[in-house]
Scaffold this motif. Structure first.
Motif, PDB file in Angstrom:
ATOM      1  N   MET A  79      82.570  84.227  31.863  1.00 19.25           N
ATOM      2  CA  MET A  79      81.495  83.387  31.357  1.00 19.25           C
ATOM      3  C   MET A  79      80.930  82.434  32.420  1.00 19.25           C
ATOM      4  SD  MET A  79      81.299  84.254  27.914  1.00 19.25           S
ATOM      5  CE  MET A  79      80.781  82.815  27.006  1.00 19.25           C
ATOM      6  N   LEU A  80      82.063  81.763  33.348  1.00 19.13           N
ATOM      7  CA  LEU A  80      81.590  80.952  34.209  1.00 19.13           C
ATOM      8  C   LEU A  80      80.765  81.386  35.184  1.00 19.13           C
ATOM      9  CD1 LEU A  80      81.580  78.132  35.661  1.00 19.13           C
ATOM     10  CD2 LEU A  80      83.893  78.523  36.512  1.00 19.13           C
ATOM     11  N   PHE A  81      81.147  82.856  35.584  1.00 21.17           N
ATOM     12  CA  PHE A  81      80.571  83.350  36.747  1.00 21.17           C
ATOM     13  C   PHE A  81      79.102  83.851  36.224  1.00 21.17           C
ATOM     14  CE2 PHE A  81      79.113  87.543  38.063  1.00 21.17           C
ATOM     15  CZ  PHE A  81      79.303  87.395  39.764  1.00 21.17           C
ATOM     16  N   ASP A  82      78.983  84.016  34.855  1.00 20.11           N
ATOM     17  CA  ASP A  82      77.526  84.375  34.331  1.00 20.11           C
ATOM     18  C   ASP A  82      76.796  83.195  34.482  1.00 20.11           C
ATOM     19  OD1 ASP A  82      78.097  87.046  33.760  1.00 20.11           O
ATOM     20  OD2 ASP A  82      78.605  86.407  31.683  1.00 20.11           O
ATOM     21  N   ALA A  83      77.151  81.929  34.287  1.00 19.33           N
ATOM     22  CA  ALA A  83      76.664  80.856  34.333  1.00 19.33           C
ATOM     23  C   ALA A  83      76.222  80.425  35.870  1.00 19.33           C
ATOM     24  CB  ALA A  83      77.247  79.698  33.717  1.00 19.33           C
ATOM     25  N   ILE A  84      76.906  80.907  36.619  1.00 18.85           N
ATOM     26  CA  ILE A  84      76.615  80.494  38.064  1.00 18.85           C
ATOM     27  C   ILE A  84      75.729  81.439  38.598  1.00 18.85           C
ATOM     28  CG2 ILE A  84      77.565  80.524  40.425  1.00 18.85           C
ATOM     29  CD1 ILE A  84      80.346  79.328  39.340  1.00 18.85           C
ATOM     30  N   ARG A  85      75.747  82.677  38.083  1.00 15.93           N
ATOM     31  CA  ARG A  85      74.799  83.686  38.586  1.00 15.93           C
ATOM     32  C   ARG A  85      73.555  83.338  37.984  1.00 15.93           C
ATOM     33  NH1 ARG A  85      75.891  89.933  36.843  1.00 15.93           N
ATOM     34  NH2 ARG A  85      75.767  88.817  35.036  1.00 15.93           N
ATOM     35  N   ALA A  86      73.222  82.779  36.619  1.00 16.91           N
ATOM     36  CA  ALA A  86      72.066  82.797  35.998  1.00 16.91           C
ATOM     37  C   ALA A  86      71.323  81.407  36.749  1.00 16.91           C
ATOM     38  CB  ALA A  86      72.123  82.421  34.558  1.00 16.91           C
ATOM     39  N   GLU A  87      72.418  80.408  36.993  1.00 18.43           N
ATOM     40  CA  GLU A  87      71.731  79.134  37.608  1.00 18.43           C
ATOM     41  C   GLU A  87      71.246  79.362  39.183  1.00 18.43           C
ATOM     42  OE1 GLU A  87      70.618  76.270  36.736  1.00 18.43           O
ATOM     43  OE2 GLU A  87      71.573  76.408  34.517  1.00 18.43           O
ATOM     44  N   GLY A  88      72.044  80.206  39.941  1.00 16.89           N
ATOM     45  CA  GLY A  88      71.452  80.386  41.210  1.00 16.89           C
ATOM     46  C   GLY A  88      70.430  81.349  41.250  1.00 16.89           C
ATOM     47  N   TYR A  89      70.275  82.236  40.426  1.00 20.65           N
ATOM     48  CA  TYR A  89      68.892  83.176  40.265  1.00 20.65           C
ATOM     49  C   TYR A  89      67.688  82.007  40.016  1.00 20.65           C
ATOM     50  CZ  TYR A  89      65.300  86.438  38.580  1.00 20.65           C
ATOM     51  OH  TYR A  89      64.246  87.330  38.481  1.00 20.65           O
ATOM     52  N   ARG A  90      67.924  81.279  39.141  1.00 15.85           N
ATOM     53  CA  ARG A  90      66.844  80.202  38.943  1.00 15.85           C
ATOM     54  C   ARG A  90      66.394  79.380  40.257  1.00 15.85           C
ATOM     55  NH1 ARG A  90      67.097  77.163  33.146  1.00 15.85           N
ATOM     56  NH2 ARG A  90      68.961  76.647  33.715  1.00 15.85           N
ATOM     57  N   LEU A  91      67.570  79.087  40.872  1.00 20.67           N
ATOM     58  CA  LEU A  91      67.261  78.210  42.123  1.00 20.67           C
ATOM     59  C   LEU A  91      66.574  79.023  43.180  1.00 20.67           C
ATOM     60  CD1 LEU A  91      67.865  75.711  43.627  1.00 20.67           C
ATOM     61  CD2 LEU A  91      69.957  76.331  44.055  1.00 20.67           C
ATOM     62  N   THR A  92      66.928  80.206  43.333  1.00 20.45           N
ATOM     63  CA  THR A  92      66.528  81.118  44.170  1.00 20.45           C
ATOM     64  C   THR A  92      64.819  81.158  44.047  1.00 20.45           C
ATOM     65  OG1 THR A  92      67.189  83.112  43.315  1.00 20.45           O
ATOM     66  CG2 THR A  92      68.616  82.196  44.991  1.00 20.45           C
ATOM     67  N   LYS A  93      64.569  81.065  42.737  1.00 18.01           N
ATOM     68  CA  LYS A  93      63.054  81.463  42.593  1.00 18.01           C
ATOM     69  C   LYS A  93      62.157  80.147  42.896  1.00 18.01           C
ATOM     70  CE  LYS A  93      63.471  85.573  41.406  1.00 18.01           C
ATOM     71  NZ  LYS A  93      62.998  86.681  42.178  1.00 18.01           N
ATOM     72  N   ASN A  94      62.778  79.030  42.818  1.00 21.19           N
ATOM     73  CA  ASN A  94      62.261  77.948  43.166  1.00 21.19           C
ATOM     74  C   ASN A  94      62.461  77.731  44.667  1.00 21.19           C
ATOM     75  OD1 ASN A  94      61.171  75.239  43.274  1.00 21.19           O
ATOM     76  ND2 ASN A  94      62.078  74.441  41.713  1.00 21.19           N
ATOM     77  N   ARG A  95      61.428  78.191  45.755  1.00 20.39           N
ATOM     78  CA  ARG A  95      61.694  78.285  47.008  1.00 20.39           C
ATOM     79  C   ARG A  95      61.241  76.666  47.718  1.00 20.39           C
ATOM     80  NH1 ARG A  95      58.832  84.146  48.383  1.00 20.39           N
ATOM     81  NH2 ARG A  95      60.471  85.250  47.414  1.00 20.39           N
ATOM     82  N   LEU A  96      60.482  76.229  46.880  1.00 18.92           N
ATOM     83  CA  LEU A  96      60.123  74.744  47.571  1.00 18.92           C
ATOM     84  C   LEU A  96      61.314  73.896  47.585  1.00 18.92           C
ATOM     85  CD1 LEU A  96      57.735  72.955  48.820  1.00 18.92           C
ATOM     86  CD2 LEU A  96      57.102  72.332  46.308  1.00 18.92           C
ATOM     87  N   GLN A  97      61.893  73.954  46.202  1.00 19.10           N
ATOM     88  CA  GLN A  97      63.190  73.135  46.126  1.00 19.10           C
ATOM     89  C   GLN A  97      64.293  73.406  46.976  1.00 19.10           C
ATOM     90  OE1 GLN A  97      65.586  73.502  42.302  1.00 19.10           O
ATOM     91  NE2 GLN A  97      64.785  71.462  41.643  1.00 19.10           N
TER      92      GLN A  97
END
Length: 284
Positions: A1-19
């Motif tokens: 469950m924690l790994f899924d949460a990290i993977r999901a948040e990481g995916y969202r962050l990598t899509k925000n290249r400016l941030q």
């Protein structure tokens, strides 16, 4: 469950290249480019002065190992911490801002969701501090190239240990600073508050650090070491590099600094977790 949460948040962050650019690359890039410009400028001025007096300067080698020590010592600088805070505020308060908590909270447990965000911020801080180390290597390499000095690499076991501890401490300091944003985001549900409150708190703490004498405080006392995480960080840095520090902290003050920095790291995280578990997310 924690790994899924990290993977999901990481995916969202990598899509925000400016941030990502602002939080990870901006500070190291400014330091590297500014360092190259500084070396070129000082080289030209130095050559002019040397030509006037007929002075020849010997080209001493540049020890690139010193670049690692420099980068680790200054990795948790104010600019880098503010830039990482930009990503942290977006990660911690983004679901409040976009009202998406009710969409994702049913897919994972609340503790994993928050810890997943913390994990991604930790990875962001790791990337930012590592990038600053690389920028420090560029700074020292530029010095060697501009001044036509040979490059060497000399690092014994003691200095390697100091480098590792300094870099780890800098990483912890950056994480501690961003955890204030986590607690603020959970309590206020505001991205602006998550971005502003840690900065404002750090500013006030820096003023208190400069005015300790007005309160009758000494740097080794419990009160400033519990109230000022920046002082804890500086005290622990001096304890690590005690061979070169002008004032070596005692074992007692080092322990107090560890306690202070640990509390400033653990309490915001625990508070955010406790608050979030009781929070109504039906309208978020």
């Amino acid at each position: 469950m924690l790994f899924d949460a990290i993977r999901a948040e990481g995916y969202r962050l990598t899509k925000n290249r400016l941030q990502l650019f602002w939080s990870v690359l901006l500070t190291p890039l400014l330091f590297a480019v500014g360092g190259i410009a500084f070396h070129i400028f000082t080289k030209s001025k130095g050559d002019e002065m040397a030509a006037k007096v007929g002075l020849t300067v010997a080209a001493a080698p540049v020890n690139m190992a010193e670049a690692l020590a420099f980068g680790a010592n200054y990795a948790a600088n104010g600019v880098l911490m503010i830039c990482v805070l930009i990503a942290a505020a977006g990660i911690y308060a983004g679901d409040y801002h976009w009202e998406t908590w009710r969409l994702i909270s049913a897919r994972n447990d609340r503790m994993s969701l928050i810890l997943g965000k913390v994990g991604v911020v930790k990875l962001t801080a790791l990337a930012a501090t590592t990038a600053f180390l690389i920028a420090s290597l560029v700074f020292y390499a530029a010095q060697a190239l501009v001044y036509h000095r040979p490059m060497t690499f000399s690092l014994d076991g003691a200095h390697a240990g100091q480098f590792g501890l300094l870099w780890l401490l800098a990483w912890v300091r950056v994480i501690q600073f961003t955890l204030i944003a986590l607690l603020t985001a959970v309590m206020t549900r505001s991205m602006m508050a998550a971005l502003f409150v840690p900065w404002a708190l750090g500013f006030v703490q820096s003023i208190l650090g400069q005015a300790m004498g007005m309160f009758g405080w000494e740097p080794h006392m419990w009160a400033p070491l519990l109230l000022l995480p920046g002082l804890d960080y500086d005290t622990l840095k001096m304890a690590i590099v005690q061979g070169t520090a002008p004032a070596v902290p005692t074992a007692e003050s080092t322990m107090r600094a560890l306690v202070g920095l640990g509390l400033w790291t653990a309490v915001p995280l625990a508070g955010a977790l406790a608050w979030f578990r009781r929070q109504d997310l039906s309208k978020e």
